[in-house]
Scaffold this motif. Structure first.
Motif, PDB file in Angstrom:
ATOM      1  N   SER A   1      14.499 -30.338  60.522  1.00  0.00           N
ATOM      2  CA  SER A   1      15.077 -29.950  61.816  1.00  0.00           C
ATOM      3  C   SER A   1      15.969 -31.043  62.391  1.00  0.00           C
ATOM      4  CB  SER A   1      13.959 -29.598  62.805  1.00  0.00           C
ATOM      5  OG  SER A   1      13.248 -28.458  62.381  1.00  0.00           O
ATOM      6  N   ASP A   2      15.565 -32.311  62.251  1.00  0.00           N
ATOM      7  CA  ASP A   2      16.390 -33.412  62.751  1.00  0.00           C
ATOM      8  C   ASP A   2      17.698 -33.506  61.967  1.00  0.00           C
ATOM      9  OD1 ASP A   2      14.524 -34.131  64.655  1.00  0.00           O
ATOM     10  OD2 ASP A   2      13.560 -35.639  63.382  1.00  0.00           O
ATOM     11  N   MET A   3      17.642 -33.260  60.681  1.00  0.00           N
ATOM     12  CA  MET A   3      18.849 -33.307  59.867  1.00  0.00           C
ATOM     13  C   MET A   3      19.798 -32.173  60.246  1.00  0.00           C
ATOM     14  SD  MET A   3      17.213 -34.368  56.156  1.00  0.00           S
ATOM     15  CE  MET A   3      18.796 -34.772  55.396  1.00  0.00           C
ATOM     16  N   VAL A   4      19.240 -30.999  60.466  1.00  0.00           N
ATOM     17  CA  VAL A   4      20.074 -29.865  60.869  1.00  0.00           C
ATOM     18  C   VAL A   4      20.684 -30.118  62.246  1.00  0.00           C
ATOM     19  CG1 VAL A   4      20.063 -27.400  61.444  1.00  0.00           C
ATOM     20  CG2 VAL A   4      18.827 -28.219  59.429  1.00  0.00           C
ATOM     21  N   ALA A   5      19.920 -30.723  63.150  1.00  0.00           N
ATOM     22  CA  ALA A   5      20.443 -31.040  64.482  1.00  0.00           C
ATOM     23  C   ALA A   5      21.628 -31.999  64.394  1.00  0.00           C
ATOM     24  CB  ALA A   5      19.339 -31.641  65.352  1.00  0.00           C
ATOM     25  N   ALA A   6      21.537 -32.998  63.498  1.00  0.00           N
ATOM     26  CA  ALA A   6      22.648 -33.940  63.309  1.00  0.00           C
ATOM     27  C   ALA A   6      23.871 -33.220  62.753  1.00  0.00           C
ATOM     28  CB  ALA A   6      22.215 -35.070  62.372  1.00  0.00           C
ATOM     29  N   TYR A   7      23.644 -32.298  61.835  1.00  0.00           N
ATOM     30  CA  TYR A   7      24.749 -31.488  61.289  1.00  0.00           C
ATOM     31  C   TYR A   7      25.377 -30.640  62.387  1.00  0.00           C
ATOM     32  CZ  TYR A   7      26.035 -26.757  59.732  1.00  0.00           C
ATOM     33  OH  TYR A   7      26.603 -25.521  59.609  1.00  0.00           O
ATOM     34  N   GLU A   8      24.560 -30.017  63.211  1.00  0.00           N
ATOM     35  CA  GLU A   8      25.086 -29.156  64.276  1.00  0.00           C
ATOM     36  C   GLU A   8      25.820 -29.952  65.358  1.00  0.00           C
ATOM     37  OE1 GLU A   8      22.141 -25.271  64.124  1.00  0.00           O
ATOM     38  OE2 GLU A   8      21.534 -26.976  65.396  1.00  0.00           O
ATOM     39  N   SER A   9      25.547 -31.250  65.423  1.00  0.00           N
ATOM     40  CA  SER A   9      26.246 -32.099  66.387  1.00  0.00           C
ATOM     41  C   SER A   9      27.585 -32.594  65.850  1.00  0.00           C
ATOM     42  CB  SER A   9      25.373 -33.294  66.770  1.00  0.00           C
ATOM     43  OG  SER A   9      25.270 -34.217  65.697  1.00  0.00           O
ATOM     44  N   GLY A  10      27.908 -32.258  64.584  1.00  0.00           N
ATOM     45  CA  GLY A  10      29.223 -32.599  64.060  1.00  0.00           C
ATOM     46  C   GLY A  10      29.267 -33.368  62.762  1.00  0.00           C
ATOM     47  N   ALA A  11      28.127 -33.724  62.183  1.00  0.00           N
ATOM     48  CA  ALA A  11      28.119 -34.461  60.919  1.00  0.00           C
ATOM     49  C   ALA A  11      28.347 -33.527  59.742  1.00  0.00           C
ATOM     50  CB  ALA A  11      26.799 -35.195  60.740  1.00  0.00           C
ATOM     51  N   ASN A  12      29.151 -33.984  58.784  1.00  0.00           N
ATOM     52  CA  ASN A  12      29.348 -33.240  57.533  1.00  0.00           C
ATOM     53  C   ASN A  12      28.267 -33.563  56.509  1.00  0.00           C
ATOM     54  OD1 ASN A  12      32.586 -34.199  58.221  1.00  0.00           O
ATOM     55  ND2 ASN A  12      32.074 -32.018  58.197  1.00  0.00           N
ATOM     56  N   VAL A  13      27.834 -34.821  56.522  1.00  0.00           N
ATOM     57  CA  VAL A  13      26.798 -35.304  55.607  1.00  0.00           C
ATOM     58  C   VAL A  13      25.726 -35.993  56.444  1.00  0.00           C
ATOM     59  CG1 VAL A  13      26.269 -36.791  53.642  1.00  0.00           C
ATOM     60  CG2 VAL A  13      28.506 -35.662  53.777  1.00  0.00           C
ATOM     61  N   VAL A  14      24.475 -35.628  56.212  1.00  0.00           N
ATOM     62  CA  VAL A  14      23.366 -36.256  56.932  1.00  0.00           C
ATOM     63  C   VAL A  14      22.397 -36.830  55.900  1.00  0.00           C
ATOM     64  CG1 VAL A  14      21.510 -35.974  58.608  1.00  0.00           C
ATOM     65  CG2 VAL A  14      23.590 -34.578  58.804  1.00  0.00           C
ATOM     66  N   ILE A  15      22.063 -38.096  56.063  1.00  0.00           N
ATOM     67  CA  ILE A  15      21.153 -38.778  55.142  1.00  0.00           C
ATOM     68  C   ILE A  15      19.809 -38.978  55.825  1.00  0.00           C
ATOM     69  CG2 ILE A  15      20.721 -40.883  53.815  1.00  0.00           C
ATOM     70  CD1 ILE A  15      23.787 -41.262  53.730  1.00  0.00           C
ATOM     71  N   GLY A  16      18.750 -38.539  55.174  1.00  0.00           N
ATOM     72  CA  GLY A  16      17.402 -38.831  55.647  1.00  0.00           C
ATOM     73  C   GLY A  16      17.065 -40.256  55.285  1.00  0.00           C
ATOM     74  N   SER A  17      17.153 -41.143  56.241  1.00  0.00           N
ATOM     75  CA  SER A  17      17.082 -42.581  55.994  1.00  0.00           C
ATOM     76  C   SER A  17      15.705 -43.147  56.308  1.00  0.00           C
ATOM     77  CB  SER A  17      18.137 -43.297  56.851  1.00  0.00           C
ATOM     78  OG  SER A  17      17.979 -44.697  56.780  1.00  0.00           O
ATOM     79  N   ARG A  18      15.178 -43.903  55.363  1.00  0.00           N
ATOM     80  CA  ARG A  18      13.904 -44.581  55.585  1.00  0.00           C
ATOM     81  C   ARG A  18      14.052 -45.802  56.482  1.00  0.00           C
ATOM     82  NH1 ARG A  18      13.155 -45.353  49.296  1.00  0.00           N
ATOM     83  NH2 ARG A  18      15.431 -45.477  49.627  1.00  0.00           N
ATOM     84  N   PHE A  19      15.309 -46.273  56.637  1.00  0.00           N
ATOM     85  CA  PHE A  19      15.524 -47.562  57.304  1.00  0.00           C
ATOM     86  C   PHE A  19      16.562 -47.469  58.417  1.00  0.00           C
ATOM     87  CE2 PHE A  19      15.064 -48.250  52.617  1.00  0.00           C
ATOM     88  CZ  PHE A  19      13.697 -48.461  52.641  1.00  0.00           C
ATOM     89  N   PHE A  20      16.759 -46.299  58.985  1.00  0.00           N
ATOM     90  CA  PHE A  20      17.748 -46.159  60.053  1.00  0.00           C
ATOM     91  C   PHE A  20      17.289 -46.907  61.303  1.00  0.00           C
ATOM     92  CE2 PHE A  20      19.886 -43.445  63.396  1.00  0.00           C
ATOM     93  CZ  PHE A  20      21.133 -44.011  63.182  1.00  0.00           C
ATOM     94  N   THR A  21      16.037 -46.763  61.655  1.00  0.00           N
ATOM     95  CA  THR A  21      15.489 -47.487  62.809  1.00  0.00           C
ATOM     96  C   THR A  21      14.351 -48.420  62.414  1.00  0.00           C
ATOM     97  OG1 THR A  21      13.946 -45.676  63.307  1.00  0.00           O
ATOM     98  CG2 THR A  21      16.098 -45.619  64.396  1.00  0.00           C
ATOM     99  N   ARG A  22      14.037 -48.478  61.127  1.00  0.00           N
ATOM    100  CA  ARG A  22      12.953 -49.332  60.646  1.00  0.00           C
ATOM    101  C   ARG A  22      13.491 -50.362  59.659  1.00  0.00           C
ATOM    102  NH1 ARG A  22       8.956 -44.244  59.255  1.00  0.00           N
ATOM    103  NH2 ARG A  22       8.815 -43.437  61.394  1.00  0.00           N
TER     104      ARG A  22
END
Length: 233
Positions: free
Chosen positions: A104-125
């Motif tokens: 759901s978070d990945m789809v939300a990022a796509y719906e906000s305008g991203a073409n490619v969304v990466i599920g990142s283990r280290f985006f905030t960690r």
């Protein structure tokens, strides 16, 4: 509603595939989704009972007679998505490491305008200190040098591609679900975003990447991004 397709490449995943499929189905039942979520297994010439187990669950499957590897298997899934007019594809591992609750978070990022969304283990960690993570850092640095974009987890295999990216992917040569393709897409102007995810250990079986293969993989990807990619059209 947006149509989202999980493409699940599988090669000899009899120990994991049922748990993976059930985790997706449980997610669909427990969440009030604002998008249509379908899933497709690409059985990449498995020699074990992966195909039989998928059939027993009544799940859509492309059953390849020979092993083409991740590149060929994922391409088959992308072509299926294009023919069936899906709005986005999510690359999803068959071994249980990827968790459906992050979809759901990945789809939300796509719906906000991203073409490619990466599920990142280290985006905030913070990345752990290990030789494998050193390879992750080198690949991230190579992408930064060549694109100006910081990708904190370039080796994550949990990626979303929107319909524009899907059509670009299937109509260009040398495309693969690997970090060098993410780098290439960034250079071509596709908006790329990361969202924080957690990943688990495999449900069963053994990873393809032992120490030697991890070093070879890291070296190949870095060379591809830094040296070969500037010559790609």
């Amino acid at each position: 509603m947006k149509k989202i397709l999980l493409v699940i490449p599988a090669y000899n995943e009899e120990e994991s595939i049922i748990n993976t499929l059930e985790s997706i189905e449980n997610f669909k039942k427990s969440e009030k989704l604002t998008f249509q979520l379908d899933y497709l297994v690409v059985n990449d010439g498995s020699k074990d009972s992966t195909a039989e187990l998928v059939r027993s669950k009544g799940v859509k499957m492309i059953d390849m007679s020979v092993n083409l590897g991740l590149t060929g298997g994922f391409m088959a899934g992308m072509k299926y998505a294009a023919r069936n007019k899906y709005d986005a594809v999510i690359q999803f591992d068959a071994d249980g490491q990827h968790l459906p609750e992050h979809i759901s978070d990945m789809v939300a990022a796509y719906e906000s305008g991203a073409n490619v969304v990466i599920g990142s283990r280290f985006f905030t960690r913070k990345r752990p200190n290990s030789l494998r993570m050193f390879g992750n850092i080198l690949i991230s640095l190579a992408i930064k040098i060549t694109t100006g974009k910081t990708i904190k987890d370039p080796t994550s295999g949990m990626r979303l591609f929107d319909s524009n990216t899907i059509h670009f992917y299937i109509n260009n040569s040398n495309m693969s679900p690997e970090p060098e393709t993410v780098s290439f897409l960034i250079k071509k102007g596709f908006v790329t975003q990361e969202v924080q995810v957690t990943m688990k250990d495999r449900f069963g079986g053994e990873s393809y990447f032992n120490f030697k293969r991890s070093i070879q993989y890291m070296t190949r990807v870095v060379i591809s991004i830094l040296i070969l990619q500037p010559f790609r059209k």
